[in-house]
Design an enzyme around this catalytic site. Structure first.
Site, mmCIF file in Angstrom:
data_model
loop_
_atom_site.group_PDB
_atom_site.id
_atom_site.type_symbol
_atom_site.label_atom_id
_atom_site.label_comp_id
_atom_site.label_asym_id
_atom_site.label_seq_id
_atom_site.Cartn_x
_atom_site.Cartn_y
_atom_site.Cartn_z
ATOM 1 N N CYS A 1 28.023 -75.267 15.387
ATOM 2 C CA CYS A 1 27.982 -76.642 15.915
ATOM 3 C C CYS A 1 29.283 -77.390 15.607
ATOM 4 C CB CYS A 1 26.788 -77.433 15.410
ATOM 5 S SG CYS A 1 26.571 -78.906 16.437
ATOM 6 N N CYS B 1 26.335 -79.785 22.589
ATOM 7 C CA CYS B 1 26.537 -80.405 21.288
ATOM 8 C C CYS B 1 26.084 -81.850 21.369
ATOM 9 C CB CYS B 1 28.023 -80.310 20.914
ATOM 10 S SG CYS B 1 28.275 -80.709 19.202
HETATM 11 P P1 FAD Z 1 20.550 -68.453 12.142
HETATM 12 O O1 FAD Z 1 19.547 -69.319 12.816
HETATM 13 O O2 FAD Z 1 21.375 -69.039 11.072
HETATM 14 O O3 FAD Z 1 19.772 -67.173 11.621
HETATM 15 C C1 FAD Z 1 20.413 -66.063 11.045
HETATM 16 C C2 FAD Z 1 19.354 -65.274 10.287
HETATM 17 O O4 FAD Z 1 19.927 -64.030 9.874
HETATM 18 C C3 FAD Z 1 18.888 -65.993 9.039
HETATM 19 O O5 FAD Z 1 17.475 -66.120 9.041
HETATM 20 C C4 FAD Z 1 19.379 -65.092 7.906
HETATM 21 O O6 FAD Z 1 18.486 -65.065 6.798
HETATM 22 C C5 FAD Z 1 19.453 -63.734 8.584
HETATM 23 N N1 FAD Z 1 20.369 -62.805 7.952
HETATM 24 C C6 FAD Z 1 21.560 -63.059 7.357
HETATM 25 N N2 FAD Z 1 22.074 -61.933 6.830
HETATM 26 C C7 FAD Z 1 21.198 -60.934 7.119
HETATM 27 C C8 FAD Z 1 21.173 -59.559 6.825
HETATM 28 N N3 FAD Z 1 22.131 -58.956 6.116
HETATM 29 N N4 FAD Z 1 20.119 -58.814 7.269
HETATM 30 C C9 FAD Z 1 19.112 -59.401 7.973
HETATM 31 N N5 FAD Z 1 19.091 -60.730 8.258
HETATM 32 C C10 FAD Z 1 20.123 -61.475 7.825
HETATM 33 N N6 FAD Z 1 22.917 -76.331 17.172
HETATM 34 C C11 FAD Z 1 22.551 -77.048 18.268
HETATM 35 O O7 FAD Z 1 22.217 -76.456 19.290
HETATM 36 N N7 FAD Z 1 22.558 -78.405 18.261
HETATM 37 C C12 FAD Z 1 22.881 -79.113 17.172
HETATM 38 O O8 FAD Z 1 22.842 -80.336 17.176
HETATM 39 C C13 FAD Z 1 23.244 -78.407 15.981
HETATM 40 N N8 FAD Z 1 23.583 -79.072 14.865
HETATM 41 C C14 FAD Z 1 23.808 -78.378 13.718
HETATM 42 C C15 FAD Z 1 24.061 -79.087 12.563
HETATM 43 C C16 FAD Z 1 24.249 -78.429 11.358
HETATM 44 C C17 FAD Z 1 24.531 -79.226 10.119
HETATM 45 C C18 FAD Z 1 24.165 -77.013 11.322
HETATM 46 C C19 FAD Z 1 24.301 -76.285 10.016
HETATM 47 C C20 FAD Z 1 23.928 -76.293 12.480
HETATM 48 C C21 FAD Z 1 23.768 -76.961 13.696
HETATM 49 N N9 FAD Z 1 23.547 -76.280 14.891
HETATM 50 C C22 FAD Z 1 23.243 -76.979 16.035
HETATM 51 C C23 FAD Z 1 23.800 -74.815 14.983
HETATM 52 C C24 FAD Z 1 22.545 -73.953 15.035
HETATM 53 O O9 FAD Z 1 21.674 -74.274 14.002
HETATM 54 C C25 FAD Z 1 22.965 -72.490 14.956
HETATM 55 O O10 FAD Z 1 23.940 -72.235 15.946
HETATM 56 C C26 FAD Z 1 21.812 -71.538 15.147
HETATM 57 O O11 FAD Z 1 20.836 -71.716 14.162
HETATM 58 C C27 FAD Z 1 22.300 -70.096 15.124
HETATM 59 O O12 FAD Z 1 21.234 -69.201 15.241
HETATM 60 P P2 FAD Z 1 21.403 -67.686 14.759
HETATM 61 O O13 FAD Z 1 20.125 -67.005 15.057
HETATM 62 O O14 FAD Z 1 22.670 -67.135 15.263
HETATM 63 O O15 FAD Z 1 21.580 -67.846 13.180
#
Ligand code: FAD
Length: 395
Positions: free
Chosen positions: A162, A339
């Site tokens: 983000c 965003c």
């Molecule tokens: P995540 O949801 O982070 O999940 C990754 C998962 O992988 C976790 O559960 C973790 O435990 C697991 N994992 C890690 N390592 C391993 C491993 N070795 N083996 C197995 N599992 C593992 N997005 C928006 O759309 N709008 C917004 O307004 C927004 N604002 C944000 C504000 C903040 C402060 C933050 C921090 C994020 C924001 N985001 C926003 C971004 C959004 O939250 C992320 O882009 C999204 O959660 C990414 O999803 P993901 O599945 O890629 O990763």
């Protein structure tokens, strides 16, 4: 042990794909394994509002077990090693599990350790960050207790999840300082490793007006390298001149550097920058055709957000099902991302764009304007859509 599909990571991307696969191909029930060591699942977009004191952090957290779709198997274990040549992964418990298809959805790694002194002082004495459930309450504490002086907000010189989040919390803090009558005693500063306020021109123009109206001082190409907590000094490096700048702070919101998770970086799945090496349109791995990548860990030239995942998940699920049925990977993702740029309590610019870096807006009005309706969308509606729609494979 063998599963037809292994999904690495049960965050936004992993759960959305699992739910979609099971909704579209019920017969896969029992054949999809999700590997994730975390017992909790977080709706991270709310952390901006938690840091601004507008919602409680607890509503962003649920038990991981409660979001695992019916028909999927979850092992609470981390993947340590990929062996895509042999279609196997090895977990932190030493288990080797084979698969026919793999989806990598492990998110982004937060490199707290790359800023000297940060690990020691984060969460204490005015040093805070929205980028972790553990520290997000310290942001609201720092904002609420600020009595004047330097309020610094940072953004690193790396890719972050983000991209707008580093500045959103600054606008909320500014708004709160005005309400609390401390703004005239404060200097609000944005120190960014980037070269401009936002990558898409239309929204950058709107944000520059917000910055002017709020009298915020900006310093670009300044990258935080050290927190000297006992002296309350932040040290920045100018990225071009390499000059070091010492800035005293009364509060500092730190957005740490981020990178691809180490276990992906060091694997055969990584591209030269460490991200999962996928085709930007089909999300299929460029070398291992039975592997897909989604979300923050995927090497895609767009802003890493949950909103992007909402558009990526159907593409991954459809293309994966298609190759299982010996079909083509015909579904394409266009780089869509969004965003929601909170500019104060009750104000939001809803940026939406794609690979072309041009606006790709949903609503029939100018989304470059700050709107109360879009703030309500972020605070009230999007969390419901996330838990009840996206994670259920419905949207
Ligand atoms: P995540 O949801 O982070 O999940 C990754 C998962 O992988 C976790 O559960 C973790 O435990 C697991 N994992 C890690 N390592 C391993 C491993 N070795 N083996 C197995 N599992 C593992 N997005 C928006 O759309 N709008 C917004 O307004 C927004 N604002 C944000 C504000 C903040 C402060 C933050 C921090 C994020 C924001 N985001 C926003 C971004 C959004 O939250 C992320 O882009 C999204 O959660 C990414 O999803 P993901 O599945 O890629 O990763």
């Amino acid at each position: 042990m063998h599963f037809k599909i292994i999904i690495v990571g049960g965050g936004s991307g992993g759960i959305s794909v699992a739910a979609r696969l099971l909704r579209e191909a019920r017969h896969l029930s029992g054949q999809i394994l999700i590997l994730d060591p975390s017992g909790k699942h977080y709706y991270q977009p709310l952390w901006t509002l938690v840091g601004g004191g507008a919602v409680r952090r607890e509503i962003s957290e649920r038990e991981e077990s409660s979001v695992i779709p019916e028909g999927a198997v979850w092992f609470q274990e981390a993947v340590q090693l990929f062996n895509p040549e042999e279609n196997k992964v090895t977990t932190s418990f030493g288990k080797t599990i084979s698969y026919d298809y793999l989806v990598v959805a492990a998110g982004i790694q937060i490199d707290w350790h790359k800023i000297k002194g940060l690990k020691e002082f984060i969460g204490k004495d005015g040093v805070c960050s929205n980028y972790s459930y553990d520290y997000v309450n310290s942001t609201w504490e720092s904002v609420r207790n600020f009595k004047g002086g330097n309020a610094i907000f940072t953004a690193p010189n790396t890719v972050v999840k983000c991209g707008g989040a580093p500045q959103k919390i600054m606008y909320l803090a500014d708004d709160f300082f005005r309400k609390a009558n401390v703004r005239d005693k404060a200097k609000v500063m944005f120190f960014s490793g980037g070269a401009k306020i936002f990558g898409v021109e239309k929204y950058a123009a709107s944000l520059n007006k917000v910055i002017e109206r709020k009298e915020i001082e900006t310093r670009f190409k300044h990258h935080l390298i050290e927190i000297r907590g006992s002296e309350k000094i932040a040290v920045f490096e100018h990225l071009d001149t390499k000059q070091l700048i010492e800035m005293p702070y009364d509060m500092i919101h730190v957005v740490p550097p981020m990178s691809s998770p180490d276990f992906i970086k060091s694997s055969a799945l990584a591209n030269t920058e460490g991200w999962v090496d996928v085709d930007p349109y089909t999300l299929q791995h460029n070398r291992f055709s039975n592997v897909f990548g989604i979300g923050d860990c995927a090497g895609l030239p767009t802003s890493k957000t949950g909103a992007a995942i909402r558009k990526q998940a159907p593409v991954v699920a459809k293309n994966l099902l298609s190759i299982i049925r010996s079909g083509a990977v015909a579904n394409k993702y266009n780089g869509y991302t969004s965003c929601p740029l909170v500019t104060g309590y009750g104000r939001l610019i809803l940026a939406e764009f794609d690979y072309s870096n041009e606006p790709s807006e949903t609503f029939p009005f100018d989304q470059g304007k700050e709107r109360w309706s879009m703030y309500l969308l972020k605070k009230e509606l999007l969390p419901i859509m996330y838990w009840n729609g996206m994670l259920k494979g419905l949207m």
